[in-house]
Design an enzyme around this catalytic site. Structure first.
Site, mmCIF file in Angstrom:
data_model
loop_
_atom_site.group_PDB
_atom_site.id
_atom_site.type_symbol
_atom_site.label_atom_id
_atom_site.label_comp_id
_atom_site.label_asym_id
_atom_site.label_seq_id
_atom_site.Cartn_x
_atom_site.Cartn_y
_atom_site.Cartn_z
ATOM 1 C CB ALA A 276 56.625 53.856 -12.902
ATOM 2 C CB CYS A 336 76.063 45.094 -10.309
ATOM 3 S SG CYS A 336 74.990 45.917 -11.481
#
Ligand code: SAH
Length: 392
Positions: A276, A336
């Site tokens: 993380a 994207c």
């Protein structure tokens, strides 16, 4: 029905079936419509042009039909059935090893403002327009029939996709059927689908074919999956025989989900580790051990005015990857952002490659899969771009 009259010359794009009417094209309205109301659009001479959902904003009308037609339950059934027949024709429905696909891709399916992803017998429905929100119950009811009984649950997930100022007070939850198992299968791999709290509809269905391509290249490789979210690329890399797979995402929840998905498919497999951490930080301090790197960041440009910074962001990110990847390595790099077109993205990656001074060959030019179709009259629907590069 309220009529919206266009200015002279402003109905040309409708003749070419473009489904958006911008506020600047409007000459007058017979009355002020409610947000989400169905309105009739006429040209400057009063001739019928289209029917669509009205909404306050730069896109004022999203066209549902270029013919006079009643927008009722039958209309939704017809449109949804057309979408379903198309998925059937391209072979994404009725498979034994895959029950995840996109059933409705907004303008691509002549349903602007509506997204529906299917996970088994549950559809996750997302409204991006007030009109689709208002008609959500009709649409949900039409779904079961349109899919010949394949869908029995509909989860509505539009808390974050509708304009807050419209004051709709929308809440996420099942609007048809109820609680169902939330594990679905993509090409034989299982995934927990977090439609309650996850991003988009809970999974990034659009990378399916690209994940499968990565599997093909993964054998014996040390793989780094940046911006891993649910760990989709990682799970495919493991199945493809990767030597090790590192997954990175700044969200701790995404890392939990990635670990859960890896365990679901490869219990106790110690080839995988998840971190993380911010992607830029991780990459900058990473050792030069990776021979396959995936960069699938969130949209850097959500709007046109963020374009310059977004392009810089893509260049910076790819530059670090070019610097780190091993000789003979393969880089899967994506954007994207709808606001960034294919050429602009390629230029950003080219700039990064040139900065690194390495020899780079383009192996594949990737895009969204066939169940995310682009309406030929609405090129704005093309959003996912990717390059697979061989780096010497
Ligand atoms: N590749 C994924 C989808 C990626 S979505 C798939 O196949 O499903 C983008 C992800 O980037 C999100 O999970 C988000 O949490 C993560 N993210 C956003 N900013 C980040 C950053 N600076 N560093 C690392 N991860 C980041």
């Amino acid at each position: 029905m309220i009529t919206i009259r266009l200015k002279r010359g402003k109905s040309e794009s409708l003749k070419r079936f473009h489904p958006w009417i911008f506020s600047g094209a409007i000459a007058s309205m017979s009355e002020q419509p409610q947000e989400g109301e169905i309105v009739e659009v006429v040209d400057s001479e009063g001739h019928f042009a289209a029917l669509g959902h009205y909404q306050i904003g730069s896109i004022t009308v999203r066209v549902l039909s270029f013919e006079r037609s009643r927008i009722d339950t039958d209309f939704w059934k017809r449109r949804l059935h057309e979408a379903w027949l198309m998925r059937k024709a391209i072979g994404v429905t009725g498979l034994s090893d895959n029950n995840i696909y996109r059933l409705v891709h907004g303008e691509g399916d002549r349903l602007p403002g509506l997204i529906i992803d299917v996970y088994g017998n549950t559809a996750v429905m997302q409204a991006h327009s007030v009109g689709m929100h208002r008609q959500r119950m009709q649409i949900a009811e039409a779904l079961a029939e349109a899919t010949e009984g394949e869908i029995s649950n509909v989860y509505y997930k539009s808390e974050t996709t509708l304009p807050f100022k419209a004051g709709l007070g929308q809440e996420d939850g099942f609007i048809l059927g109820g609680e169902t198992g939330n594990i679905a299968t993509e090409y034989g791999l299982q995934f927990h689908i977090d439609w309650l709290k996850g991003q988009k509809t809970g999974f990034f269905v659009d990378q399916r074919e690209n994940r499968r391509l990565l599997e093909h290249y993964a054998k014996g490789k040390k793989v780094l999956n940046m911006f891993c979210y649910t760990g989709g690329f990682s799970v495919y890399a493991l199945r493809g025989g990767a030597e090790l797979v590192h997954s990175v995402d700044s969200s701790a929840k995404a890392i939990d989900l990635t670990r859960a998905n890896v365990s679901l498919n490869f219990t106790g497999d110690n080839r995988h580790e998840a971190f993380a951490e911010d992607a830029f930080k991780f990459l900058s301090r990473a050792d030069d051990i990776y021979d396959l790197i995936v960069l699938d960041p969130p949209a850097f440009a959500k709007h046109k005015d963020a374009l310059r910074n977004a392009l810089k962001g893509y260049t910076r990110l790819n530059a670090i990857a070019f610097e780190k990847i091993k000789k003979g390595g393969i880089l899967f790099t994506f954007s994207c952002s709808q606001a960034v077109n294919k050429d602009q993205f390629r230029l950003a990656v080219f700039t990064a490659a040139a900065q690194s001074g390495r020899h780079v060959r383009i192996l594949h030019q990737l895009h969204q899969p066939a169940d995310h179709p682009v309406n030929i009259y609405h090129p704005e629907g093309e959003y996912l771009k990717g390059l697979v590069l061989y780096v010497e």
